[in-house]
Each structure stands twice: as structure tokens, then as C-alpha cells.
Scaffold this active site. Structure first.
Site, PDB file in Angstrom:
ATOM      1  N   CYS A   1     116.847   0.984  36.633  1.00  0.00           N
ATOM      2  CA  CYS A   1     118.330   1.588  36.367  1.00  0.00           C
ATOM      3  C   CYS A   1     119.353   0.584  36.709  1.00  0.00           C
ATOM      4  O   CYS A   1     119.088  -0.226  37.563  1.00  0.00           O
ATOM      5  CB  CYS A   1     118.311   2.953  36.953  1.00  0.00           C
ATOM      6  SG  CYS A   1     117.046   4.188  36.446  1.00  0.00           S
TER       7      CYS A   1
ATOM      8  N   ARG B   1     118.403  -3.573  32.312  1.00  0.00           N
ATOM      9  CA  ARG B   1     117.543  -3.203  33.244  1.00  0.00           C
ATOM     10  C   ARG B   1     117.078  -1.994  33.070  1.00  0.00           C
ATOM     11  O   ARG B   1     116.128  -1.503  33.665  1.00  0.00           O
ATOM     12  CB  ARG B   1     118.301  -2.883  34.564  1.00  0.00           C
ATOM     13  CG  ARG B   1     118.887  -4.648  34.822  1.00  0.00           C
ATOM     14  CD  ARG B   1     119.959  -4.187  36.390  1.00  0.00           C
ATOM     15  NE  ARG B   1     118.879  -3.726  37.535  1.00  0.00           N
ATOM     16  CZ  ARG B   1     118.804  -4.386  38.287  1.00  0.00           C
ATOM     17  NH1 ARG B   1     119.223  -5.756  38.530  1.00  0.00           N
ATOM     18  NH2 ARG B   1     118.223  -3.868  39.410  1.00  0.00           N
TER      19      ARG B   1
ATOM     20  N   TRP C   1     116.210   4.280  33.262  1.00  0.00           N
ATOM     21  CA  TRP C   1     114.908   3.677  33.019  1.00  0.00           C
ATOM     22  C   TRP C   1     113.923   4.983  33.433  1.00  0.00           C
ATOM     23  O   TRP C   1     113.850   4.940  34.757  1.00  0.00           O
ATOM     24  CB  TRP C   1     114.297   2.616  33.304  1.00  0.00           C
ATOM     25  CG  TRP C   1     112.986   1.865  32.977  1.00  0.00           C
ATOM     26  CD1 TRP C   1     112.723   1.415  31.698  1.00  0.00           C
ATOM     27  CD2 TRP C   1     111.654   2.036  33.588  1.00  0.00           C
ATOM     28  NE1 TRP C   1     111.560   0.840  31.664  1.00  0.00           N
ATOM     29  CE2 TRP C   1     110.629   1.508  32.707  1.00  0.00           C
ATOM     30  CE3 TRP C   1     111.298   2.726  34.839  1.00  0.00           C
ATOM     31  CZ2 TRP C   1     109.573   1.715  33.025  1.00  0.00           C
ATOM     32  CZ3 TRP C   1     110.006   2.667  35.260  1.00  0.00           C
ATOM     33  CH2 TRP C   1     109.150   2.023  34.377  1.00  0.00           C
TER      34      TRP C   1
ATOM     35  N   ASN D   1     120.135   5.015  41.625  1.00  0.00           N
ATOM     36  CA  ASN D   1     118.951   4.161  41.147  1.00  0.00           C
ATOM     37  C   ASN D   1     117.570   4.163  42.584  1.00  0.00           C
ATOM     38  O   ASN D   1     118.326   4.524  43.641  1.00  0.00           O
ATOM     39  CB  ASN D   1     119.294   2.665  41.236  1.00  0.00           C
ATOM     40  CG  ASN D   1     120.041   2.343  40.271  1.00  0.00           C
ATOM     41  OD1 ASN D   1     120.080   2.851  39.128  1.00  0.00           O
ATOM     42  ND2 ASN D   1     120.322   0.871  39.994  1.00  0.00           N
ATOM     43  N   GLY D   2     116.480   4.320  42.224  1.00  0.00           N
ATOM     44  CA  GLY D   2     115.530   4.423  43.030  1.00  0.00           C
ATOM     45  C   GLY D   2     114.693   5.699  42.881  1.00  0.00           C
ATOM     46  O   GLY D   2     114.620   6.463  41.798  1.00  0.00           O
TER      47      GLY D   2
ATOM     48  N   GLU E   1      99.669 -15.978  31.484  1.00  0.00           N
ATOM     49  CA  GLU E   1     101.424 -15.742  31.027  1.00  0.00           C
ATOM     50  C   GLU E   1     101.348 -15.674  29.594  1.00  0.00           C
ATOM     51  O   GLU E   1     102.560 -14.908  29.083  1.00  0.00           O
ATOM     52  CB  GLU E   1     102.056 -16.861  31.763  1.00  0.00           C
ATOM     53  CG  GLU E   1     103.638 -16.952  31.572  1.00  0.00           C
ATOM     54  CD  GLU E   1     104.406 -15.679  32.199  1.00  0.00           C
ATOM     55  OE1 GLU E   1     103.679 -14.890  32.553  1.00  0.00           O
ATOM     56  OE2 GLU E   1     105.572 -15.703  31.705  1.00  0.00           O
TER      57      GLU E   1
ATOM     58  N   LYS F   1     103.275 -12.477  27.824  1.00  0.00           N
ATOM     59  CA  LYS F   1     104.382 -12.562  26.811  1.00  0.00           C
ATOM     60  C   LYS F   1     104.186 -11.901  25.325  1.00  0.00           C
ATOM     61  O   LYS F   1     104.942 -11.307  24.966  1.00  0.00           O
ATOM     62  CB  LYS F   1     104.777 -14.029  26.457  1.00  0.00           C
ATOM     63  CG  LYS F   1     105.426 -14.950  27.657  1.00  0.00           C
ATOM     64  CD  LYS F   1     106.825 -14.695  28.042  1.00  0.00           C
ATOM     65  CE  LYS F   1     107.244 -13.622  28.852  1.00  0.00           C
ATOM     66  NZ  LYS F   1     106.868 -13.774  30.339  1.00  0.00           N
TER      67      LYS F   1
ATOM     68  N   GLU G   1     103.969  -8.033  25.915  1.00  0.00           N
ATOM     69  CA  GLU G   1     105.175  -7.143  26.269  1.00  0.00           C
ATOM     70  C   GLU G   1     106.249  -7.243  24.813  1.00  0.00           C
ATOM     71  O   GLU G   1     106.907  -6.231  24.930  1.00  0.00           O
ATOM     72  CB  GLU G   1     105.865  -7.658  27.702  1.00  0.00           C
ATOM     73  CG  GLU G   1     106.582  -9.080  27.575  1.00  0.00           C
ATOM     74  CD  GLU G   1     106.944  -9.238  29.250  1.00  0.00           C
ATOM     75  OE1 GLU G   1     106.996 -10.571  29.421  1.00  0.00           O
ATOM     76  OE2 GLU G   1     107.398  -8.315  29.892  1.00  0.00           O
TER      77      GLU G   1
ATOM     78  N   HIS H   1      80.989 -14.564  29.492  1.00  0.00           N
ATOM     79  CA  HIS H   1      80.513 -13.597  30.562  1.00  0.00           C
ATOM     80  C   HIS H   1      80.656 -11.827  30.010  1.00  0.00           C
ATOM     81  O   HIS H   1      80.606 -11.048  31.011  1.00  0.00           O
ATOM     82  CB  HIS H   1      80.769 -13.781  32.097  1.00  0.00           C
ATOM     83  CG  HIS H   1      80.258 -14.784  32.694  1.00  0.00           C
ATOM     84  ND1 HIS H   1      78.929 -15.091  32.908  1.00  0.00           N
ATOM     85  CD2 HIS H   1      80.859 -15.987  32.880  1.00  0.00           C
ATOM     86  CE1 HIS H   1      78.841 -16.343  33.452  1.00  0.00           C
ATOM     87  NE2 HIS H   1      80.115 -16.778  33.473  1.00  0.00           N
TER      88      HIS H   1
ATOM     89  N   LYS I   1     113.907  -4.704  33.207  1.00  0.00           N
ATOM     90  CA  LYS I   1     113.850  -6.214  33.857  1.00  0.00           C
ATOM     91  C   LYS I   1     113.345  -6.056  35.163  1.00  0.00           C
ATOM     92  O   LYS I   1     112.477  -7.164  35.551  1.00  0.00           O
ATOM     93  CB  LYS I   1     115.271  -6.704  33.795  1.00  0.00           C
ATOM     94  CG  LYS I   1     115.517  -8.139  34.071  1.00  0.00           C
ATOM     95  CD  LYS I   1     114.734  -9.024  33.379  1.00  0.00           C
ATOM     96  CE  LYS I   1     114.867 -10.563  33.623  1.00  0.00           C
ATOM     97  NZ  LYS I   1     113.858 -11.296  33.075  1.00  0.00           N
TER      98      LYS I   1
HETATM   99  C1  AGP Z   1     107.761 -10.921  32.851  1.00  0.00           C
HETATM  100  O1  AGP Z   1     107.981 -11.095  31.401  1.00  0.00           O
HETATM  101  C2  AGP Z   1     107.910  -9.340  33.050  1.00  0.00           C
HETATM  102  N1  AGP Z   1     109.252  -8.799  32.554  1.00  0.00           N
HETATM  103  C3  AGP Z   1     107.492  -9.047  34.424  1.00  0.00           C
HETATM  104  O2  AGP Z   1     106.014  -9.090  34.600  1.00  0.00           O
HETATM  105  C4  AGP Z   1     108.138  -9.726  35.731  1.00  0.00           C
HETATM  106  O3  AGP Z   1     107.525 -10.926  35.850  1.00  0.00           O
HETATM  107  C5  AGP Z   1     107.592  -8.817  36.833  1.00  0.00           C
HETATM  108  O4  AGP Z   1     107.993  -7.401  36.963  1.00  0.00           O
HETATM  109  C6  AGP Z   1     108.327  -9.398  38.201  1.00  0.00           C
HETATM  110  O5  AGP Z   1     109.291  -9.559  38.102  1.00  0.00           O
HETATM  111  P1  AGP Z   1     110.146 -10.274  39.241  1.00  0.00           P
HETATM  112  O6  AGP Z   1     109.696 -11.733  39.073  1.00  0.00           O
HETATM  113  O7  AGP Z   1     111.605 -10.107  38.979  1.00  0.00           O
HETATM  114  O8  AGP Z   1     109.586 -10.134  40.635  1.00  0.00           O
END
Ligand code: AGP
Length: 576
Positions: free
Chosen positions: A2, A27, A73, A99-100, A451, A455, A458, A474, A571
Site C-alpha cells: 500500500c 505499489r 493492496w 501500511n503493514g 526470470e 515475466k 506476471e 524427468h 511492486k
Molecule cells: C518481479 O517482476 C516481481 N514483481 C517480484 O517477483 C519481485 O522481484 C519480488 O517481489 C522481490 O522484490 P524486491 O526485489 O523488491 O525484494
């Protein structure tokens, strides 16, 4: 996840809050709201994006020089207006953004019910507003101190009190919160949301509370006033703009050569940074984990020892084997990922020396670890990280030492070439019909494969599996059928023979193989290929990932996805 923004000054706070919320929207973007102080506190809330909140404010304008805002969020409770912040106390005296996670929310709800107050929302945050009014006897700072002493968990709080309509109150515990000074005083969970005129900031520490007026701030610890250090902000307020690109993700992809160059030349590091100790563990979440994994061969070569790579959330619950004399490197673009911060604390308890690699200098992770090395990617707004990943690989390259220095120096130029090669992936959405897509590789290419799959998942919502090429046979090979797209990443000439075998195995089952490689031999064996420039095989993920980012982008674009703000994501994930 958030975002919090607050402003008190000599002008209307509403545009400042809305601009701040827009900057924070990456965020969390389920719902948003503001509260403006006046004769009484007025709140305006809306489900969905900030634009719908703006429409409400256009229809029924609110004006005031002091206010707080929040973009959410959802964790506790669905994204509804009732659950949207700011939350008001039953007597209308306090408005709260949070937040939290308040972990003892159930006990506290029972406590306020005993006082005859029935919570209206499903959130853990609302309880804070009611507690403040119960703890209030005329001094909002004292009420805040009493209330936070009852809270367990993590919180960054912004508070308005109807009796002091020019002031904002703040409290921080394990969730970032900054005060900014310029033409007025600002509160925010993220430096990028501050107005441009903010020229100094105070980073609140755990346990601190604060009172903000238009002329500055007073900071308290356990009710006693303490000094409040002002520093220059490392990111200029609201610096991030699209600069003509249609999406932040595309813009940030193109910023990679420069971001890598900055990371390897403009060093921002603690005093003792370097690899040391009798063992090394790399820890991260999501893409940061993938970056670490892709550099395992590099760091094993550099240290001459086997290197462990762990997901932060798993490390926390692994056996508490003492690790005195060992080193733990924690990677996090944001420096605010709750699992990674908890892993840093746990690593310290086990005896590891801790080193943060992060893109945010004034982050919780740099303060939690013994030492830090900053990537210099600049603000990353797209939820899907791009330059965050490649600069982490570059930073690990720096850590690996002089043997790799010349290979590290080549990375910006190679990233530029990979960007050019990726142009060939425009309009490639047609390859994908929604069925599962595989990304396979070995060694550093395995990290890149994970990775690439992340990508694609997501931002396009297409199921994707990143797999070590040798593992395919396997079990997962049962999913390969005619036309299944398989992205084969091969940047290590020593592995050409093995990779040719994996590609043939896939093609025999009808899979459609797209190579990402610097080897003409591999390219010839694939149905099509993106040609990479030759790159050091232990640093190759910083280059090979670039076409994978572009592929995900083009597929998501073709499907009409919300590329910079994909569904269900945020984010930085500030809850465990
Ligand atoms: C990456 O595209 C993601 N949004 C996510 O996996 C991200 O890398 C992960 O949440 C870790 O974030 P950070 O690097 O800010 O700790």
C-alpha cells in the site's frame, strides 16, 4: 504494497495528495482514499484506480491545507469502499491510513467492542482509529504513543486529529515512512511520491512517532522528543515519468544499459563491502532470487566454494544451523520486501554477516544489514522488474572481484545489443494461445529461464514454467505437445552439445523452439532464434533476460493486459 502520502502546508493539499497517490499507485491499486482536515475531517474514497477517486473529487471538490491519502493492496478484506483507507474513529475525531499488518487485530477488536464501538470494515487498520480516540485526552502525540504500544506487527501510520487541523501525526514500525521538507511538510511511505520541491527528508526509525506541521516536524521515541536527522533525498520527488514511452516497463527495459553502467561505475556502498567468510548464501524473492540463482556459478568460481541460494520465505523456516563466520547476501530491488528483511534478521540471529544489495539506499534492508551495496537503476515503477534484475546481476559481478572486472565492464554495451536484437520480437503475441510456455536453460541460463517465465506469467497471465534443461525429461516433458512454445536459452558454449540434445528432445514431441543464444549452431537447431552478442557465461543473465522481458511485454501488449499494473500484484511486497 500500500502507499501513504500526507501533506500540510500553505496551499491546497488535495492536488499534492492526488499526485502523490498517482506516484504510489504502482505499489497497490485496489482502492484509494484521502482525508482532509477542517472543521471536521472529510474523507473521499473510491474502489479502483486513482482516476476514479479524481472523478469523485471533480464532482464534489474538497479543499484543505492538511490531509492524508492511501492507495491500497488488499490483504484483510476485499477491495471495497468500506475497507478503503483512511479509516475514521467512531467519534469522527481521528482519520488513519496504515501500511503493514496489525497482528493482534482480533484482540484489539474485542477491546474496542468492550468500549461499545463496532468496527465497520474487515480491515486490521480501522482498529487503530478507534484506539486513538479511546487513548485521547487532548494530546494527539500522547494518544498515538499509547495506541502504538498496544499494536503488534508492522505499521506505518498517518493520522489526522480533528482538534488540530494543521497537523499530521505519524508512527513507524517495520514499514517505511519518510518525512519530506520543502514548501510545506510531507509524509510518505516512498520518496518517489513526494512533491518536487522536497529537498530534505527524515527517515523515521522503528518505534518513532512524529508530529508534522507546515514548518517542519518533531520526532519522538517512547514519548520523548529526539533529534531528527535531515538528509538529501536520493531520488528526486516524482522523478519518474513515461518520457514518451507507452509503458514504464518498456521505458525501464531501454534504461538497462545506462542503469548497469551506473551500477558498476558510480559505487554506492558501505565501508566493508566484499565477499568474505567461510561460506556464502544468497537470498531473495521473485526476480531477486532469480538474479541470485543466475549468479551462483559466478560466485562459486569467485569464492572457490559451493554457494547456497535460498528463497527468503523458505530460509526463514529452514533449520537454524549456526552460521558464525559465514556471509549472507540479501538481494532486493525495493529494499522493503518483508520476507527478505525477516530473512536478514534471521541470518543475523544465526551468526551470518549480512550484506544488502538493493536499489534503494534509504531502505529498511540497508539499515537491517551489516553492510550494503546499492544498484543504481533509478526509480523502477513497472511492477514487473527489468532494470532491477539486470543491475543486481551486475552488482553480483562487482562482488565477484577483479577476475570478472572486464566482463562486467562489457555488460552495458552487450545489454544495448540485446535490446536491439529484441526489436525482432515486436508483434510476437501470435505464438501464444494461452497454453503453457516453457523456458529452459542450464547454469546461469537457468536463472534467466526462471526470470523469463516469471515475466511472462506476471504480465500476460499465460502459464509459464522455467526449468533446468536437464530436468525436462524427468516429468515436465509430458506437457510438450505439437506447437508448445519452448524458449531455449543457451549462452555457454561449453553446454552447446547438451543444449542441442534438449532442443531435439522437445522438437521430437512437436514443441516449437525459440532460441535465445549467441551460438549459430543452437540457432540453426531451433525453429527461430534471437541472436545475442557473445557474453561471459557466468554473467550472461544480464543480457539473455532482455529478449525474455521483451517477449513478455509484446505478448501482454497483444493480449491488452495492464502491463505496468498487472492484476493481484504490487511492486513491493511488504507483508510476509
Ligand atoms: C518481479 O517482476 C516481481 N514483481 C517480484 O517477483 C519481485 O522481484 C519480488 O517481489 C522481490 O522484490 P524486491 O526485489 O523488491 O525484494
Amino acid at each position: 504494497m500500500c502507499g501513504i502520502i500526507g501533506f500540510t502546508g500553505g496551499r491546497n493539499a488535495v492536488p499534492v495528495l492526488i499526485d502523490g497517490l498517482k506516484a504510489l499507485e504502482y505499489r497497490g491499486y485496489d482502492s484509494a482514499g484521502i482525508a482532509i482536515a477542517g472543521e471536521k475531517i472529510t474523507t473521499v474514497k473510491s474502489v479502483g484506480r486513482i482516476s476514479s477517486l479524481e472523478k469523485k473529487l471533480e464532482a464534489a471538490p474538497v479543499v484543505g491545507c492538511c490531509g492524508i491519502g492511501h492507495t491500497r493492496w488488499a490483504t484483510h478484506g476485499c477491495p471495497t469502499e468500506g475497507n478503503c483507507h483512511p479509516h475514521m474513529s467512531a467519534d469522527g475525531k481521528f482519520a488513519v491510513v496504515h501500511n503493514g499488518i496489525i497482528e493482534n487485530d482480533k484482540e484489539l477488536r474485542a477491546l474496542i467492542r468492550e468500549a461499545g464501538i463496532e468496527p465497520k470494515s474487515d480491515t486490521d487498520s480501522e482498529v487503530v482509529a478507534h484506539l486513538l480516540s479511546l487513548d485521547y485526552d487532548g494530546d494527539p502525540v500522547e494518544a498515538l504513543c499509547r495506541t502504538v504500544s498496544r499494536l503488534k506487527g508492522s505499521f506505518a501510520l498517518g493520522v489526522l486529529c480533528a482538534d488540530r487541523p494543521d497537523e499530521i501525526y505519524a508512527a513507524k514500525m517495520r514499514s517505511p515512512l519518510l518525512i519530506g521538507y520543502g514548501d510545506g511538510t510531507c509524509l510518505s511511505s516512498d520518496g518517489t511520491a513526494m512533491p518536487r520541491d522536497i529537498n530534505e527528508i527524515t527517515v523515521l526509525a522503528d518505534g518513532q512517532t512524529a508530529r508534522l506541521t507546515k514548518d517542519g516536524a518533531t520526532v519522538y521515541f517512547r514519548g520523548k522528543q529526539v533529534g531528527c536527522e535531515r538528509i538529501k533525498p536520493t531520488v528526486s520527488g516524482r522523478a519518474a515519468s513515461l518520457s514518451g514511452y507507452p509503458h514504464f516497463m518498456l521505458k525501464e527495459m531501454y534504461e538497462q544499459p545506462e542503469a548497469i553502467a551506473r551500477t558498476i561505475s558510480t559505487e554506492c556502498r558501505g565501508k566493508r563491502t566484499g565477499l568474505k567468510g567461510t561460506g556464502l548464501t544468497l537470498i531473495g524473492c521473485g526476480s531477486s532470487y532469480n538474479a541470485a540463482l543466475s549468479c551462483r556459478p559466478l560466485l562459486e568460481r569467485a569464492t572457490g566454494r559451493s554457494v547456497e541460494v535460498a528463497l527468503a520465505g523458505e530460509f526463514l523456516y529452514s533449520e537454524r544451523v549456526p552460521a558464525y563466520g559465514k556471509q549472507c547476501v540479501l538481494l532486493s530491488q525495493s529494499g522493503e520486501t518483508a520476507d527478505t528483511i525477516a530473512a536478514a534478521e534471521e541470518a543475523a540471529r544465526r551468526g551470518y554477516g549480512t550484506l544488502a544489495i538493493t536499489n534503494v539506499h534509504a531502505s529498511t534492508l540497508t539499515r537491517t544489514c551489516d553492510d550494503y551495496l546499492c544498484t543504481r537503476a533509478g526509480p523502477e515503477i513497472s511492477v514487473a522488474t527489468t532494470k532491477g534484475f539486470t543491475t543486481q546481476v551486475a552488482a553480483l559481478g562487482l562482488l565477484a572481484g577483479s577476475e570478472f572486472a572486464s566482463a562486467v565492464r562489457e555488460l552495458p554495451g552487450l545489454a544495448e545489443k540485446a535490446l536491439q536484437a529484441s526489436e525482432g520480437l515486436k508483434n510476437t503475441a501470435g505464438y501464444f494461445d494461452g497454453g503453457c510456455v516453457f523456458f529452459m536453460g542450464r547454469g546461469a541460463d537457468y536463472g534467466a529461464a526462471l526470470e523469463g517465465a516469471l515475466k511472462l506469467k506476471e504480465i500476460s497471465y499465460i502459464p509459464a514454467i522455467g526449468i533446468a534443461a536437464g530436468e525436462l525429461k524427468h516429468g515436465s516433458i509430458s506437457l510438450i505437445e505439437k506447437g508448445t512454445p519452448v524458449i531455449a536459452i543457451c549462452t555457454d558454449d561449453r553446454l552447446i552439445g547438451k543444449s542441442l540434445l534438449s532442443i531435439a528432445t522437445v522438437k521430437t514431441r512437436g514443441g516449437y523452439v525459440i532460441g535465445v543464444t549467441s551460438s549459430p549452431e543452437i540457432a540453426a537447431a531451433c525453429d527461430e532464434a534471437i541472436m545475442l552478442p557473445p557474453v561471459h557465461p557466468m554473467l550472461s543473465a544480464a543480457v539473455s533476460v532482455i529478449p525474455l522481458q521483451r517477449l513478455a511485454y509484446e505478448v501482454a501488449l497483444g493480449l491488452g493486459r495492464d502491463i505496468d499494473k498487472p492484476r493481484n500484484l504490487a511492486k513491493s511486497v511488504t507483508v510476509e
